[in-house]
Scaffold this motif. Structure first.
Motif: not given
Length: 489
Positions: A272, A429-430, A363, A284-286, A360, A68-69, A219, A49
């Motif tokens: 996004h 993050l996820v 994922c 979002k994200n998951y 992401t 990731s982030w 989420y 994200p």
């Protein structure tokens, strides 16, 4: 040449009348801007994200296949630096995005010659209260103590940090009236959650909700949230867009009054989208990267008003914005950039991509050719590794407590430095790619724009899988990613 980028976080394109004439969302100034600009319909995210999306934009290449982030890396060649060092173009950022100033958001604002930051969004550690602030007894979703502290200083419209961003942008125009060469980035966290908004804007949507407090959803797959609560949440989001639209319009009007509009490249986009209960998902994200999240708005005012009122359907992504800005600023595009200038799309109506690759980290890896979208979920998450020269991530240290699992070496051929190789862990993050975000899906956007019916066609699947592999190769994805996805290459 003058360039202005306005980035509104979490702005869904179907809430803008230039994309969806039937929308109930009130945003007349964006609609007016779209009439004077070119609309891009096939515009997709890259990395998600927030910070991964910004690294894409700053560097003109996708982030999510490597890590990731995280921060701007030592090897990154960034838009503001290139503009100044190769073209002498000064840059300024105005933002209320608190993640730039947390662990994991290092070195983004510092790419600009100057920047301004307005405090208070989300859980920005701003207002200090020893005693607990007011918190509701009944609520859906979540209530964050720090944001409840922050909102004690957000008591009227002028105190919202997004409003302060546009006010600062107008002031910047006044102070730099007549300037010819610059890059100005105006970024607002709104309409990102928490969906705190002045009541006057909420009243525009006839909202009469009287249930539990609901501004900050978790989420998750919808469970206890009532239909009335979901409608209320959606109204709050729409109301935030309306507030942003008002101040965006005032900023555009100030540019016009200063004679700095007509011959300026002005870009409006987002990082996004967001789900408000579509397929029962919130946030979002998951979840799979459906088009509510991945197909985002891009509206560009070209110098001289060229192509005003026109639209383009070719595939584009936010990695294309860096080379576009450099192209129009007449600054050489670095070899590190994967994106391509929009000039051919706009001036010749030609494609610059035959696919868009997005996702992401950890994922599913997703690809679209404009007709079909294919989501390829992970098969073996033990093959999921992050590659970085900086061990920070969202609010945390990457690999903390797992030092015995971290390696260092020249794992990325394109990077002229040793990098850390970190197994994806609990700080991701996820977590483990999420329950839903690593599923396989294949949709036909032409016959099923809502992405609800799976395509059962082996020939299409085989072609999209090959396109995915090609896209990952061209993005220089680490070999681990192919193993994680079970791709035989």
């Amino acid at each position: 040449m003058r360039t202005v980028v306005v980035l509104m976080d979490t702005l869904r394109r179907d809430h803008l009348s230039c994309y969806n004439p039937d929308t109930a969302c009130i945003a007349p100034n964006i609609a007016r801007f779209a009439e004077e600009s070119c609309r891009f319909d096939g515009h997709f995210v890259g990395s998600m994200p927030c910070m991964p999306a910004r690294r894409d934009f700053f560097c003109g290449r996708t982030n999510f296949l490597e890590r990731s982030w995280g921060p701007i890396e030592i090897e990154d060649v960034t838009l503001p630096k290139v503009l100044f060092e190769r073209g002498g173009v000064r840059s300024h950022m105005i933002t209320d995005h608190a993640h730039y100033f947390r662990i994991g958001g290092e070195n983004y604002c510092q790419q600009f010659n100057t920047y301004e930051f307005f405090r208070g969004q989300e859980s920005d550690p701003w207002v200090s209260l020893i005693d607990d602030p007011w918190q509701p007894e009944r609520y859906f979703g979540d209530v964050k103590r720090q944001y409840q502290c922050n909102r004690t200083r957000i008591t009227c419209e002028g105190e919202f940090s997004s409003v302060k961003c546009f006010e600062a942008a107008r002031r910047w125009v006044d102070e730099n009236e007549g300037a010819e060469d610059f890059f100005l980035m105006v970024e607002t966290f709104d309409p990102h959650e928490p969906f705190n908004v002045p009541q006057d804007y909420l009243d525009l949507y006839g909202d009469d909700y009287d249930g539990p407090f609901f501004e900050l959803p978790k989420y998750h797959r919808r469970d206890e949230e009532t239909d009335a609560a979901m409608a209320h949440l959606h109204h709050r989001y729409e109301a935030l867009i309306t507030m942003n639209d008002r101040h965006f319009g005032e900023f555009i009007d100030r540019l016009k009054a200063a004679g700095m509009y007509d011959d300026t490249l002005i870009i409006l986009t987002t990082d996004h989208g967001y789900c408000f209960g579509e397929r029962e998902f919130i946030g979002k994200n998951y979840m799979p990267a459906y088009n509510e999240i991945a197909n985002i708005p891009l509206i560009v005012h070209f110098p001289g008003g060229a192509h005003a009122g026109e639209s383009r359907s070719q595939l584009t992504q936010n990695i294309d914005l860096m080379p576009t800005i450099l192209d129009y600023q007449d600054v050489e595009i670095p070899e590190t950039v994967m994106g391509r200038s929009l000039r051919a799309v706009v001036e010749k109506n030609e494609p610059i991509h035959d696919y868009a690759l997005y996702g992401t980290f950890g994922c599913a890896v997703n690809v679209t050719d404009g007709r079909y979208t294919y989501f390829r979920g992970g098969r073996d998450q033990s093959k999921c590794f992050e590659y970085t020269t900086s061990l920070t991530t969202i609010r945390d240290w990457l690999g903390k407590g797992r030092g015995d699992q971290i390696e260092a070496g020249r794992f990325l051929p394109r990077v002229p430095y040793p990098v850390y190789r970190v197994p994806s862990g609990p700080e991701a993050l996820v977590k483990d790619g999420g329950t839903y975000a690593n599923e396989d899906h294949l949709f036909d956007l032409e016959t099923d724009p809502g992405q609800t019916v799976e395509v059962e066609d082996e020939a299409v699947l085989s072609r999209m899988e090959a396109l995915l592999v090609r896209g990952m190769r061209e993005a220089q994805a680490p070999e681990d990613q192919f193993l994680r996805l079970g791709l035989d290459v």
